[in-house]
Motif scaffolding. Structure first.
Motif, PDB file in Angstrom:
ATOM      1  N   LEU A 255      19.237  -8.305 -13.063  1.00 24.86           N
ATOM      2  CA  LEU A 255      18.884  -7.835 -14.398  1.00 24.86           C
ATOM      3  C   LEU A 255      17.419  -8.140 -14.694  1.00 24.86           C
ATOM      4  O   LEU A 255      16.672  -7.272 -15.166  1.00 24.86           O
ATOM      5  N   ILE A 256      16.993  -9.352 -14.402  1.00 27.55           N
ATOM      6  CA  ILE A 256      15.606  -9.743 -14.661  1.00 27.55           C
ATOM      7  C   ILE A 256      14.652  -8.893 -13.835  1.00 27.55           C
ATOM      8  O   ILE A 256      13.652  -8.391 -14.343  1.00 27.55           O
ATOM      9  N   ALA A 257      14.974  -8.688 -12.562  1.00 31.64           N
ATOM     10  CA  ALA A 257      14.111  -7.869 -11.700  1.00 31.64           C
ATOM     11  C   ALA A 257      14.034  -6.434 -12.212  1.00 31.64           C
ATOM     12  O   ALA A 257      12.959  -5.819 -12.191  1.00 31.64           O
ATOM     13  N   ALA A 258      15.149  -5.890 -12.690  1.00 29.32           N
ATOM     14  CA  ALA A 258      15.143  -4.524 -13.216  1.00 29.32           C
ATOM     15  C   ALA A 258      14.257  -4.426 -14.453  1.00 29.32           C
ATOM     16  O   ALA A 258      13.510  -3.454 -14.622  1.00 29.32           O
ATOM     17  N   VAL A 259      14.323  -5.425 -15.324  1.00 27.86           N
ATOM     18  CA  VAL A 259      13.490  -5.447 -16.526  1.00 27.86           C
ATOM     19  C   VAL A 259      12.015  -5.582 -16.155  1.00 27.86           C
ATOM     20  O   VAL A 259      11.153  -4.876 -16.676  1.00 27.86           O
ATOM     21  N   LEU A 260      11.726  -6.466 -15.217  1.00 28.04           N
ATOM     22  CA  LEU A 260      10.337  -6.737 -14.846  1.00 28.04           C
ATOM     23  C   LEU A 260       9.692  -5.575 -14.099  1.00 28.04           C
ATOM     24  O   LEU A 260       8.528  -5.244 -14.344  1.00 28.04           O
ATOM     25  N   TYR A 261      10.421  -4.921 -13.208  1.00 35.02           N
ATOM     26  CA  TYR A 261       9.813  -3.960 -12.292  1.00 35.02           C
ATOM     27  C   TYR A 261      10.128  -2.495 -12.579  1.00 35.02           C
ATOM     28  O   TYR A 261       9.828  -1.630 -11.760  1.00 35.02           O
ATOM     29  N   HIS A 262      10.695  -2.164 -13.726  1.00 32.93           N
ATOM     30  CA  HIS A 262      11.086  -0.772 -13.966  1.00 32.93           C
ATOM     31  C   HIS A 262       9.906   0.185 -14.116  1.00 32.93           C
ATOM     32  O   HIS A 262      10.094   1.399 -14.086  1.00 32.93           O
ATOM     33  N   HIS A 263       8.675  -0.331 -14.224  1.00 33.74           N
ATOM     34  CA  HIS A 263       7.493   0.541 -14.279  1.00 33.74           C
ATOM     35  C   HIS A 263       6.724   0.547 -12.957  1.00 33.74           C
ATOM     36  O   HIS A 263       5.609   1.078 -12.889  1.00 33.74           O
ATOM     37  N   GLU A 264       7.294  -0.037 -11.926  1.00 38.74           N
ATOM     38  CA  GLU A 264       6.684   0.077 -10.598  1.00 38.74           C
ATOM     39  C   GLU A 264       6.904   1.498 -10.109  1.00 38.74           C
ATOM     40  O   GLU A 264       7.824   2.180 -10.546  1.00 38.74           O
ATOM     41  N   ARG A 265       6.035   1.946  -9.210  1.00 36.83           N
ATOM     42  CA  ARG A 265       6.114   3.318  -8.701  1.00 36.83           C
ATOM     43  C   ARG A 265       6.352   3.308  -7.193  1.00 36.83           C
ATOM     44  O   ARG A 265       5.868   2.426  -6.496  1.00 36.83           O
ATOM     45  N   TRP A 266       7.034   4.307  -6.718  1.00 34.86           N
ATOM     46  CA  TRP A 266       7.335   4.448  -5.302  1.00 34.86           C
ATOM     47  C   TRP A 266       6.058   4.414  -4.463  1.00 34.86           C
ATOM     48  O   TRP A 266       6.024   3.877  -3.370  1.00 34.86           O
ATOM     49  N   ASP A 267       4.958   4.976  -5.010  1.00 39.47           N
ATOM     50  CA  ASP A 267       3.686   5.037  -4.273  1.00 39.47           C
ATOM     51  C   ASP A 267       2.827   3.782  -4.449  1.00 39.47           C
ATOM     52  O   ASP A 267       1.717   3.707  -3.926  1.00 39.47           O
ATOM     53  N   GLY A 268       3.322   2.787  -5.197  1.00 40.51           N
ATOM     54  CA  GLY A 268       2.594   1.531  -5.362  1.00 40.51           C
ATOM     55  C   GLY A 268       1.598   1.517  -6.499  1.00 40.51           C
ATOM     56  O   GLY A 268       0.885   0.528  -6.675  1.00 40.51           O
ATOM     57  N   LYS A 269       1.538   2.559  -7.301  1.00 37.40           N
ATOM     58  CA  LYS A 269       0.544   2.648  -8.371  1.00 37.40           C
ATOM     59  C   LYS A 269       1.085   2.214  -9.732  1.00 37.40           C
ATOM     60  O   LYS A 269       0.456   2.442 -10.752  1.00 37.40           O
ATOM     61  N   GLY A 270       2.243   1.555  -9.741  1.00 43.34           N
ATOM     62  CA  GLY A 270       2.831   1.120 -11.004  1.00 43.34           C
ATOM     63  C   GLY A 270       2.388  -0.274 -11.405  1.00 43.34           C
ATOM     64  O   GLY A 270       1.442  -0.835 -10.841  1.00 43.34           O
ATOM     65  N   TYR A 271       3.098  -0.835 -12.341  1.00 43.65           N
ATOM     66  CA  TYR A 271       2.802  -2.181 -12.824  1.00 43.65           C
ATOM     67  C   TYR A 271       4.107  -2.897 -13.109  1.00 43.65           C
ATOM     68  O   TYR A 271       5.138  -2.248 -13.218  1.00 43.65           O
TER      69      TYR A 271
ATOM     70  N   GLU B 119       3.127  -5.407 -10.769  1.00 41.75           N
ATOM     71  CA  GLU B 119       2.633  -5.988  -9.519  1.00 41.75           C
ATOM     72  C   GLU B 119       2.197  -4.979  -8.469  1.00 41.75           C
ATOM     73  O   GLU B 119       1.750  -5.366  -7.397  1.00 41.75           O
ATOM     74  N   GLY B 120       2.322  -3.683  -8.740  1.00 41.70           N
ATOM     75  CA  GLY B 120       1.922  -2.685  -7.762  1.00 41.70           C
ATOM     76  C   GLY B 120       2.825  -2.632  -6.535  1.00 41.70           C
ATOM     77  O   GLY B 120       2.376  -2.277  -5.450  1.00 41.70           O
ATOM     78  N   LEU B 121       4.103  -2.959  -6.717  1.00 39.55           N
ATOM     79  CA  LEU B 121       5.055  -2.866  -5.615  1.00 39.55           C
ATOM     80  C   LEU B 121       5.223  -1.397  -5.235  1.00 39.55           C
ATOM     81  O   LEU B 121       5.007  -0.503  -6.060  1.00 39.55           O
ATOM     82  N   HIS B 122       5.619  -1.140  -3.991  1.00 37.29           N
ATOM     83  CA  HIS B 122       5.858   0.253  -3.600  1.00 37.29           C
ATOM     84  C   HIS B 122       7.105   0.355  -2.727  1.00 37.29           C
ATOM     85  O   HIS B 122       7.533  -0.620  -2.099  1.00 37.29           O
ATOM     86  N   GLY B 123       7.659   1.570  -2.727  1.00 44.67           N
ATOM     87  CA  GLY B 123       8.809   1.872  -1.892  1.00 44.67           C
ATOM     88  C   GLY B 123       9.940   0.880  -2.069  1.00 44.67           C
ATOM     89  O   GLY B 123      10.296   0.492  -3.182  1.00 44.67           O
ATOM     90  N   GLU B 124      10.487   0.461  -0.942  1.00 41.36           N
ATOM     91  CA  GLU B 124      11.647  -0.420  -0.939  1.00 41.36           C
ATOM     92  C   GLU B 124      11.330  -1.841  -1.413  1.00 41.36           C
ATOM     93  O   GLU B 124      12.241  -2.637  -1.604  1.00 41.36           O
ATOM     94  N   GLU B 125      10.046  -2.167  -1.613  1.00 34.53           N
ATOM     95  CA  GLU B 125       9.703  -3.474  -2.195  1.00 34.53           C
ATOM     96  C   GLU B 125      10.228  -3.575  -3.622  1.00 34.53           C
ATOM     97  O   GLU B 125      10.490  -4.663  -4.118  1.00 34.53           O
ATOM     98  N   ILE B 126      10.333  -2.443  -4.273  1.00 40.77           N
ATOM     99  CA  ILE B 126      10.819  -2.406  -5.659  1.00 40.77           C
ATOM    100  C   ILE B 126      12.329  -2.612  -5.609  1.00 40.77           C
ATOM    101  O   ILE B 126      13.035  -1.891  -4.900  1.00 40.77           O
ATOM    102  N   PRO B 127      12.852  -3.589  -6.344  1.00 42.87           N
ATOM    103  CA  PRO B 127      14.299  -3.796  -6.335  1.00 42.87           C
ATOM    104  C   PRO B 127      15.046  -2.505  -6.705  1.00 42.87           C
ATOM    105  O   PRO B 127      14.601  -1.739  -7.562  1.00 42.87           O
ATOM    106  N   LEU B 128      16.156  -2.287  -6.034  1.00 48.29           N
ATOM    107  CA  LEU B 128      16.933  -1.057  -6.217  1.00 48.29           C
ATOM    108  C   LEU B 128      17.267  -0.810  -7.677  1.00 48.29           C
ATOM    109  O   LEU B 128      17.103   0.299  -8.190  1.00 48.29           O
TER     110      LEU B 128
END
Length: 186
Positions: free
Chosen positions: A95-111, A113-122
């Motif tokens: 739940l915490i990861a979903a709240v924190l990372y829901h604005h990350e982008r598949w291409d790594g241009k989100g926020y 932390e700039g995670l990309h692809g499978e680095e972003i929790p499902l």
């Protein structure tokens, strides 16, 4: 759940949209073989992903013109604020990861932390799609709601850049099945 209702009231999303998306999220989670606990966490994440907006000034959230760079920077703090609010519930890591990372982008241009692809929790990838769908389907101070077909076209256009392309197609399939069920019940 009380917090989820407070977040929805602040964002002014219709309750039937929230309930419909919860059903779609549940179907998608089952297709992905989530456990019952993960399904419950996903449902809560879809409702609580913007909980950090509680700490954002209302004048920024309701501004009808483009945000100034400093206002955008304040708005982009809402995932971290959400993490801090939910930190006490550290047994619900998904739940915490979903709240924190829901604005990350598949291409790594989100926020944030700039995670990309499978680095972003499902779960965060799913919540990002659900959040975008709901936003595009709702009237906002700065834009009118899109139709379902326009929204699906936007999601598909952003598949592979903003969103996990496999999850976008799974989501669209679940929407089609949900619409079919509603028509059968009518």
């Amino acid at each position: 759940r009380v917090l989820a209702k407070a977040v929805d009231a602040r964002d002014q999303y219709p309750e039937h949209d929230v309930n419909n998306l919860s059903r779609v999220a549940t179907s998608l989670a089952k297709e992905l073989s989530f456990t019952p606990d993960q399904i419950e966490a996903l449902i809560l994440a879809t409702k609580l992903h913007d909980i950090g907006k509680i700490g954002i000034p209302k004048k920024i959230l309701q501004k009808t013109e483009h945000l100034l760079p400093e206002e955008l920077e304040i708005l982009r703090q809402h995932p971290r604020m959400g993490e801090q609010i939910l930190e006490e519930a550290n047994t619900v890591k998904d739940l915490i990861a979903a709240v924190l990372y829901h604005h990350e982008r598949w291409d790594g241009k989100g926020y944030p932390e700039g995670l990309h692809g499978e680095e972003i929790p499902l779960m965060a990838r799913i919540v990002g799609i659900l959040d975008s769908y709901r936003a595009m389907r709702s009237d906002r101070p700065y834009s009118k709601a899109l139709s379902v077909s326009e929204t699906i076209a936007e999601l598909r256009a952003a598949a592979g850049s903003q969103f996990d392309p496999r999850l976008v197609e799974m989501f669209v399939q679940q929407l089609d099945e949900e619409e079919g069920q509603q028509l059968r019940q009518a």
